[in-house]
Design an enzyme around this catalytic site. Sequence first.
Site, PDB file in Angstrom:
ATOM      1  N   ARG A 114      -8.179   2.363  -1.562  1.00 35.94           N
ATOM      2  CA  ARG A 114      -8.617   1.774  -0.139  1.00 35.94           C
ATOM      3  C   ARG A 114      -8.196  -0.128  -0.266  1.00 35.94           C
ATOM      4  O   ARG A 114      -8.386  -0.356  -1.359  1.00 35.94           O
ATOM      5  CB  ARG A 114     -10.079   1.585   0.102  1.00 35.94           C
ATOM      6  CG  ARG A 114     -10.650   2.960   0.698  1.00 35.94           C
ATOM      7  CD  ARG A 114     -10.147   3.521   1.765  1.00 35.94           C
ATOM      8  NE  ARG A 114     -10.453   4.934   2.356  1.00 35.94           N
ATOM      9  CZ  ARG A 114     -10.044   5.863   2.239  1.00 35.94           C
ATOM     10  NH1 ARG A 114      -8.737   6.076   1.486  1.00 35.94           N
ATOM     11  NH2 ARG A 114     -10.567   7.138   2.406  1.00 35.94           N
ATOM     12  N   GLU A 151      -4.096  -1.289   8.611  1.00 33.58           N
ATOM     13  CA  GLU A 151      -2.939  -0.672   8.613  1.00 33.58           C
ATOM     14  C   GLU A 151      -2.702  -0.246  10.233  1.00 33.58           C
ATOM     15  O   GLU A 151      -3.438   0.325  10.970  1.00 33.58           O
ATOM     16  CB  GLU A 151      -2.984   0.612   7.702  1.00 33.58           C
ATOM     17  CG  GLU A 151      -3.056   0.110   6.418  1.00 33.58           C
ATOM     18  CD  GLU A 151      -3.398   1.454   5.609  1.00 33.58           C
ATOM     19  OE1 GLU A 151      -3.156   1.227   4.375  1.00 33.58           O
ATOM     20  OE2 GLU A 151      -4.103   2.506   5.877  1.00 33.58           O
ATOM     21  N   HIS A 181       1.485   3.516   2.973  1.00 34.65           N
ATOM     22  CA  HIS A 181       0.355   4.538   2.719  1.00 34.65           C
ATOM     23  C   HIS A 181       0.815   5.721   2.725  1.00 34.65           C
ATOM     24  O   HIS A 181       0.547   6.748   3.661  1.00 34.65           O
ATOM     25  CB  HIS A 181      -0.808   4.177   3.963  1.00 34.65           C
ATOM     26  CG  HIS A 181      -2.052   4.817   3.837  1.00 34.65           C
ATOM     27  ND1 HIS A 181      -3.301   4.265   4.098  1.00 34.65           N
ATOM     28  CD2 HIS A 181      -2.483   5.880   2.955  1.00 34.65           C
ATOM     29  CE1 HIS A 181      -4.211   4.840   3.878  1.00 34.65           C
ATOM     30  NE2 HIS A 181      -3.730   6.054   3.080  1.00 34.65           N
TER      31      HIS A 181
END
Length: 308
Positions: free
Chosen positions: A231, A260, A281
């Site tokens: 995370r 994000e 990601h």
Amino acid sequence: MKVVFLDAATLPQALAFDDGLGIDYHPYDTTSPAEVGERIAGATVVITNKIRLDGGPLRAARGLRLVAVAAAGTDNIDVEAAEALGIRVQNVPDYGSESVAEHAIATLFALRREIVTYAAAARDGRWTASRHFCWTGPRIRDLGGSRFGIVGRGRIGEAAARLARGVGMTVHFAQTPGTACKDDELPLDDILSQSDAITLHVPLTPGTKGLINAESLARMKPDAVLINTGRGALVDPAALADALRSGSIAGAAIDVLEVEPPAPGHPLIDSNVPNLLLTPHVAWASDRAQARLATRLQELVTQQARLS
């Protein structure tokens, strides 16, 4: 049965359901907070990846029976409110363990062997200008024989450990707070100070937020590297940028950020931050992991349809 996927564009593999189940499926590329209430009205199942579902919209969706989270965590769901309303919340915890672990090890290879730098040197003239058959620049370090510290002993942490041992690394896990230290575990401070590479695989909780900050980065060896595929908020981004600029650690591979997508001016998207391998990601997103996630979501919806 109405099924709504609030951010279907986050899963490139489309979901499909048996026509005989009577599923009325509504996929939306994305959903703003203002649109959540209207879109989940009348739904029996809501699928979400990162769209937040708070108590208010959950209470208003009177027919809602299942929230399926297209991710390994449930931190974007008010789970207590859902439980009080009799709404089941189901995540998919194991779809991408191998994909994330492989990404962590791949970026570790890239950092330790300076692959990005050497690939650039092959094209930008440095190799052409060399007086020898090769061009050598930054130090190249083997993974074999190095120490790998893993923070988080879940599915992904164990998968990363298996891959690391396969290339000859010595693996230690960080001790879980409040438990006895196992033979292959060390206290977190020792993981920080002794490891050649550290990878983060713990959930985001009040106790882990900012786990890697200026103080913890200062404990790391100057030739060590940090990997975060967990995370984003586990790491203080400004402190990491400072550590990389000052050379107090050798490098970092970061796949997740605390917000994000990142806003312009985020400390880690600055091109002047050296020895940073930043990816958007995607550690979870191998073809096989996407297929597993889609299959599991389809199974959850199908199970609910048969109960309804």
